[in-house]
Design a protein around this motif. Structure first.
Motif, mmCIF file in Angstrom:
data_model
loop_
_atom_site.group_PDB
_atom_site.id
_atom_site.type_symbol
_atom_site.label_atom_id
_atom_site.label_comp_id
_atom_site.label_asym_id
_atom_site.label_seq_id
_atom_site.Cartn_x
_atom_site.Cartn_y
_atom_site.Cartn_z
ATOM 1 N N ALA A 116 0.784 -1.207 0.107
ATOM 2 C CA ALA A 116 -0.106 -0.023 -0.045
ATOM 3 C C ALA A 116 0.971 1.277 0.037
ATOM 4 O O ALA A 116 0.312 2.347 -0.458
ATOM 5 N N TRP A 117 1.984 1.239 0.289
ATOM 6 C CA TRP A 117 3.076 2.184 0.720
ATOM 7 C C TRP A 117 3.540 2.926 -0.719
ATOM 8 O O TRP A 117 4.106 3.889 -1.024
ATOM 9 N N VAL A 118 3.578 2.094 -1.718
ATOM 10 C CA VAL A 118 4.242 2.398 -3.122
ATOM 11 C C VAL A 118 3.287 3.549 -3.850
ATOM 12 O O VAL A 118 2.166 3.178 -3.808
ATOM 13 N N THR A 119 4.195 4.543 -4.101
ATOM 14 C CA THR A 119 3.304 5.591 -4.726
ATOM 15 C C THR A 119 2.958 5.431 -6.252
ATOM 16 O O THR A 119 3.872 5.034 -6.956
ATOM 17 N N LEU A 120 1.809 5.245 -6.377
ATOM 18 C CA LEU A 120 1.347 4.818 -7.999
ATOM 19 C C LEU A 120 1.013 5.863 -8.902
ATOM 20 O O LEU A 120 0.452 7.088 -8.385
ATOM 21 N N GLU A 121 1.005 5.767 -10.330
ATOM 22 C CA GLU A 121 0.617 6.740 -11.162
ATOM 23 C C GLU A 121 -1.195 6.544 -11.109
ATOM 24 O O GLU A 121 -1.487 5.409 -11.349
ATOM 25 N N VAL A 122 -1.627 7.668 -11.111
ATOM 26 C CA VAL A 122 -3.245 7.827 -11.060
ATOM 27 C C VAL A 122 -3.543 8.572 -12.179
ATOM 28 O O VAL A 122 -3.052 9.786 -12.534
ATOM 29 N N ALA A 123 -4.474 7.921 -12.842
ATOM 30 C CA ALA A 123 -5.056 8.912 -14.200
ATOM 31 C C ALA A 123 -6.387 9.499 -13.454
ATOM 32 O O ALA A 123 -6.799 9.414 -12.245
ATOM 33 N N HIS A 124 -6.841 10.235 -14.497
ATOM 34 C CA HIS A 124 -8.043 11.233 -14.071
ATOM 35 C C HIS A 124 -9.161 10.420 -13.430
ATOM 36 O O HIS A 124 -9.592 9.111 -14.113
ATOM 37 N N GLY A 125 -9.579 10.622 -12.540
ATOM 38 C CA GLY A 125 -10.887 9.760 -11.897
ATOM 39 C C GLY A 125 -10.312 8.994 -10.823
ATOM 40 O O GLY A 125 -11.254 8.300 -10.052
ATOM 41 N N GLY A 126 -8.969 8.787 -10.450
ATOM 42 C CA GLY A 126 -8.636 7.899 -9.358
ATOM 43 C C GLY A 126 -8.111 6.507 -9.947
ATOM 44 O O GLY A 126 -8.131 5.649 -9.126
ATOM 45 N N PHE A 127 -8.112 6.403 -11.246
ATOM 46 C CA PHE A 127 -7.723 5.040 -11.802
ATOM 47 C C PHE A 127 -6.155 4.809 -11.682
ATOM 48 O O PHE A 127 -5.513 5.624 -12.258
#
Length: 305
Positions: A69-80
């Motif tokens: 859960a601590w890994v920073t993810l790339e997030v697209a518009h809308g939280g995807f």
């Protein structure tokens, strides 16, 4: 059923965003717009592929399979989430030079892991401590502070806590756990910068609120309160409980239960109605109606007899 599993996003939204990006690529003559649209296309293609393969579980606290859960993810518009780790980046030139200087027997399965492990050694820890003390570093992703924290803990004698951080070494072979080392100290956020009054005035006067934000503020500050007053007017004419849709097994889902409006009329109802209509008209005169759906037949005034 767990709380997380009840809430998932529809892939239809992602497909719609992908189509918008593809349309922009096909229809725009601006090279910069087309380049941005291609980037968005790649992002949404990754989202859709991840959902289809089961690698992504949109709506979960850990949407990417086998990812902490601590890994920073790339997030697209809308939280995807797209499935890409933001801290998983190619080695910079200075990092490549450091890796090339390491002996052939240096541990690690990838160049990234060999570099991360070097920073856990004596020389690497000394480098990080020097950067900490002189503030000659920059952290762009949370992961980039991990080995700085290890160096700080060891320097202050918190050996067990430092060992806990690196005991399992998760994703050490993929993620950058070190900061950007700089030749000069990064300015503190508390630094004050002086500007002339004329410069500040020009900057403030040049500020423009985006039309979308202006419409949103107008809706929240002007029209929603008017709708709330309209609803309150009708609620005050209900005899008994407010009407609602039945949700019991004994009654059909579309059956209305409770009282009906227009059964009782409070003494001040007509006066409140006139005040609401006057405020709606004032909002229109002030130009608020031009920004949204409110000039239409669904405006508050249209529902007040």
């Amino acid at each position: 059923m767990s709380y997380e599993s009840r809430f998932t996003a529809s892939p239809g939204y992602a497909l719609g965003r992908l189509q918008r990006a593809l349309d922009a690529v096909a229809n725009s003559d601006d090279p910069q717009v087309r380049a941005r649209a291609r980037q968005k296309t790649a992002v949404w293609e990754a989202v859709i592929a991840g959902i289809a393969s089961g690698q992504l579980e949109i709506g979960s606290r850990t949407p990417v399979a086998d990812t902490p859960a601590w890994v920073t993810l790339e997030v697209a518009h809308g939280g995807f989430a797209t499935g890409r780790y933001l801290a998983e980046a190619p080695l910079r030139d200075d990092e490549l030079d450091r890796v090339r200087s390491l002996p052939a027997t240096a541990p690690g399965t990838t160049d990234r892991e060999r570099l991360n492990l070097w920073y856990l050694g004596d020389e690497g820890q000394a480098t990080l401590l020097r950067a900490l003390r002189t503030e000659q570093y920059r952290v762009d992703m949370p992961e980039e502070s991990a080995l700085l924290v290890v160096a700080w803990l060891l320097d202050r004698g918190h050996v067990e806590e430092a060992l806990d951080l690196v005991a399992e070494r998760p994703l050490m072979h993929r993620l950058r756990f070190t900061p950007h080392l700089a030749a000069t100290a990064t300015p503190s956020g508390a630094v004050v910068r002086l500007e002339t009054v004329a410069t500040v005035k020009a900057a403030i006067r040049g500020t423009r609120i985006p039309p979308e934000i202006a419409r949103m503020r107008e809706t929240l500050l002007v029209w929603h309160p008017l709708y709330d007053r309209l609803v309150a007017l009708w609620c005050d004419t209900v005899d008994g409980d407010l009407p609602s849709l039945a949700n019991t097994a004994e009654k059909a889902d579309d059956q209305v239960v409770g009282g009906w409006p227009c059964r009782v009329w409070p003494a001040d109802w007509a006066e409140r109605r006139r005040a609401l209509l006057a405020d709606v008209e004032t909002a229109r005169i002030d130009g608020h109606a031009a920004a949204g759906r409110h000039p239409k037949a669904t405006s508050p005034a249209s529902f007040v007899p």
